[in-house]
Design an enzyme around this catalytic site. Structure first.
Site, PDB file in Angstrom:
ATOM      1  N   THR A 148       0.832  -1.199   0.000  1.00 30.06           N
ATOM      2  CA  THR A 148       0.000   0.000   0.000  1.00 30.06           C
ATOM      3  C   THR A 148       0.878   1.265   0.000  1.00 30.06           C
ATOM      4  O   THR A 148       1.862   1.357   0.731  1.00 30.06           O
ATOM      5  CB  THR A 148      -0.933   0.001   1.217  1.00 30.06           C
ATOM      6  OG1 THR A 148      -1.826  -1.109   1.113  1.00 30.06           O
ATOM      7  CG2 THR A 148      -1.719   1.286   1.341  1.00 30.06           C
TER       8      THR A 148
ATOM      9  N   SER B 157      -6.784  -2.701   6.300  1.00 30.23           N
ATOM     10  CA  SER B 157      -5.625  -3.147   7.059  1.00 30.23           C
ATOM     11  C   SER B 157      -5.899  -2.974   8.545  1.00 30.23           C
ATOM     12  O   SER B 157      -6.394  -1.927   8.972  1.00 30.23           O
ATOM     13  CB  SER B 157      -4.385  -2.342   6.675  1.00 30.23           C
ATOM     14  OG  SER B 157      -3.329  -2.610   7.580  1.00 30.23           O
TER      15      SER B 157
END
EC number: 1.3.5.2
Length: 363
Positions: A86, A178
């Site tokens: 990410t 996440s």
């Protein structure tokens, strides 16, 4: 025979150091060599999805390459697509090490990396420098918010990433799932999710009409919350759903000493949960958008289960850690055999097969 010895060596190193060594080796692979060494993908595995062509369903999940753009080396392993990230707008170091742990007996990892990356600007420059010959399939970019950005300002972070990175991505993924960024998963709640995804989808339509935007969901949502998230995401204009991220559950590994470590669990213990989430997303989406299955795929049978549950594409990461450089080739070859065994001529014919069988049986 080489991989068992190499794995023995790597697994005696700190997990993050082993990752850096493996990633560094892949980063140095030149495109020409990558194309020569890339294993052939059986033609029956070709997939058309998201307006893109994939030479197979198996791709690399976000998390392995956090913006270093080791594109050629990763495609050399046989992946049909590679997802970078990410990536956050500003550089951040992530959480304090140690932050990556192996649960070898369970073929699992626990990580609390915390979106460590060099930031959108550096990632964009690196992706811009990747030669076209290194891109042997679609390259996605997974984006998130910085840890210091409050949720009420999160949209600005995602939009900044879209603005800077969209020229170099074949698709983008909004990561709101996440477990390692405090408060991030709250963005999956209806009102916040709707506002965020509408803003992101609208911005991407302005900057790059037709480019796909996906959202990555957590496996720990309740069935009702998951259904709601799928509906909200589709109504907001996303092109697909990635199911799933890592889990906070420790089911099946409770007695392992590393199970007490904070972070997300991935690998074999996540497989059944992730496949059930794929199935539910597929049923709820009802053909409106494709599902990308991710979580616990350790062999061809696991990848095939994701496809039969409704995944058009399948992503792996932890399976690669345990399976080594031949892992993707084994998945592709195994998938081709499984499709032939069950009388499917293409991956598309197998997508959702278990759901349709259950519906016919009234289950």
């Amino acid at each position: 025979m080489i991989w068992p010895a190499l794995r023995w060596t790597l697994f005696h190193l700190d997990p993050e150091r082993a990752h850096r060594l493996a990633h560094g080796a892949l980063h140095r692979v030149p495109p020409g060599l990558a194309r020569l060494r890339r294993p052939a993908v059986p033609p029956e595995l070709r997939v058309s999805c998201l307006g893109l062509d994939f030479d197979g369903p198996i791709g690399l999940a976000a998390g392995f390459d956090k913006g270093d753009a080791s594109i050629a080396g990763l495609f050399a392993l046989g992946f049909s697509h590679v997802e970078i990230g990410t990536i956050t707008p500003r550089p951040q170091a992530g959480n304090e090490p140690p932050r990556l742990f192996r649960l070898v007996e369970h073929r699992a990892l626990v990580n609390r990396m915390g979106f460590n990356n060099a930031g959108a600007e550096v990632c964009a420059r690196r992706l811009a420098g990747v030669p076209a010959t290194a891109r042997m399939g679609p390259v996605g970019v997974n984006v998130g918010k910085n840890k210091t950005t409050p949720n009420e300002d999160a949209a600005a972070d995602y939009l900044a990433c879209i603005d800077r990175l969209h020229p170099y991505a074949d698709y983008l993924v909004v990561n709101i799932s996440s477990p390692n960024t405090p408060g991030l998963r709250q963005l999956q709640e209806r009102d916040q999710l709707d506002a965020l995804l509408r803003a992101c989808a609208g911005r991407l339509r302005e900057r790059a009409p037709g480019k796909p935007l996906l959202v990555k969901l957590a496996p720990d949502l309740s069935p009702t919350a998951l259904d709601e998230a799928v509906d909200v995401a589709i109504d907001a204009g996303v092109s697909g759903i990635v199911a799933t991220n890592t889990t906070l559950s420790r089911a099946g590994v409770e007695r392992h000493p590393r199970a007490r470590e904070a972070g997300g669990l991935s690998g074999a213990p996540l497989e059944a949960l992730a496949t059930s989430v794929v199935r539910r997303c597929y049923i709820r989406a009802a053909g409106r958008v494709p599902i990308v299955g991710c979580g616990g795929v350790m062999n061809a049978e696991g990848a095939y289960a994701k496809i039969r549950a409704g995944a058009t594409l399948v992503q792996v990461y932890t399976g690669l850690v345990y399976g080594g450089p031949g892992f993707v080739r084994r998945l592709n070859d195994g998938l081709a055999r499984l499709l032939a065994r069950d009388g499917f001529r293409t991956v598309a014919e197998a997508v959702g097969a278990d759901v349709e069988t259950a519906e016919r049986a009234g289950v």
